[in-house]
Design a protein around this motif. Structure first.
Motif, PDB file in Angstrom:
ATOM      1  N   ILE A 103       0.838  -1.196   0.000  1.00 49.82           N
ATOM      2  CA  ILE A 103       0.000   0.000   0.000  1.00 49.82           C
ATOM      3  C   ILE A 103       0.877   1.252   0.000  1.00 49.82           C
ATOM      4  O   ILE A 103       0.650   2.192  -0.771  1.00 49.82           O
ATOM      5  N   PHE A 104       1.910   1.273   0.841  1.00 56.72           N
ATOM      6  CA  PHE A 104       2.802   2.420   0.940  1.00 56.72           C
ATOM      7  C   PHE A 104       3.476   2.707  -0.400  1.00 56.72           C
ATOM      8  O   PHE A 104       3.563   3.854  -0.827  1.00 56.72           O
ATOM      9  N   GLU A 105       3.953   1.662  -1.065  1.00 55.43           N
ATOM     10  CA  GLU A 105       4.634   1.841  -2.349  1.00 55.43           C
ATOM     11  C   GLU A 105       3.682   2.334  -3.433  1.00 55.43           C
ATOM     12  O   GLU A 105       4.113   2.929  -4.409  1.00 55.43           O
ATOM     13  N   GLY A 106       2.381   2.107  -3.255  1.00 51.85           N
ATOM     14  CA  GLY A 106       1.386   2.571  -4.215  1.00 51.85           C
ATOM     15  C   GLY A 106       0.899   3.993  -3.969  1.00 51.85           C
ATOM     16  O   GLY A 106       0.195   4.560  -4.794  1.00 51.85           O
ATOM     17  N   LEU A 107       1.297   4.579  -2.825  1.00 52.80           N
ATOM     18  CA  LEU A 107       0.879   5.949  -2.512  1.00 52.80           C
ATOM     19  C   LEU A 107       1.631   6.940  -3.402  1.00 52.80           C
ATOM     20  O   LEU A 107       2.785   6.697  -3.757  1.00 52.80           O
TER      21      LEU A 107
END
Length: 83
Positions: free
Chosen positions: A72-76
């Protein structure tokens, strides 16, 4: 030159998944602004993956990170100034 910063998210421990020596199995990403409040007051924080827990420990370099939080963090979107 463009400077990019990541959103105000940091890794913190998941308090429910612990090993026998009280070391968390993995750490989760949570909002930085909530970390100190949780550590001092014992308030619950919500990780990017949805896990809810109080902040009780700090991660050390190389600590395992929750794969759901990491994804999720890498997709922000990247934070910062685009000029």
């Amino acid at each position: 030159m463009t400077t990019t910063t990541l959103p105000e998210v940091d890794t913190r421990p998941e308090g429910t998944e612990t090993t026998g020596d009280d070391t968390p199995d993995m750490f989760h990403y949570v909002q930085k602004s909530k970390i100190t409040e949780s550590a001092v007051l014992g308030n619950m924080v919500v990780a990017l993956c949805g896990e809810t827990f109080p902040v009780t420990k700090s991660p050390k370099p190389g600590s395992p990170v929750c794969p759901d939080c990491k994804k999720i963090f890498e997709g922000l979107p990247k934070g910062g100034d685009d000029s």
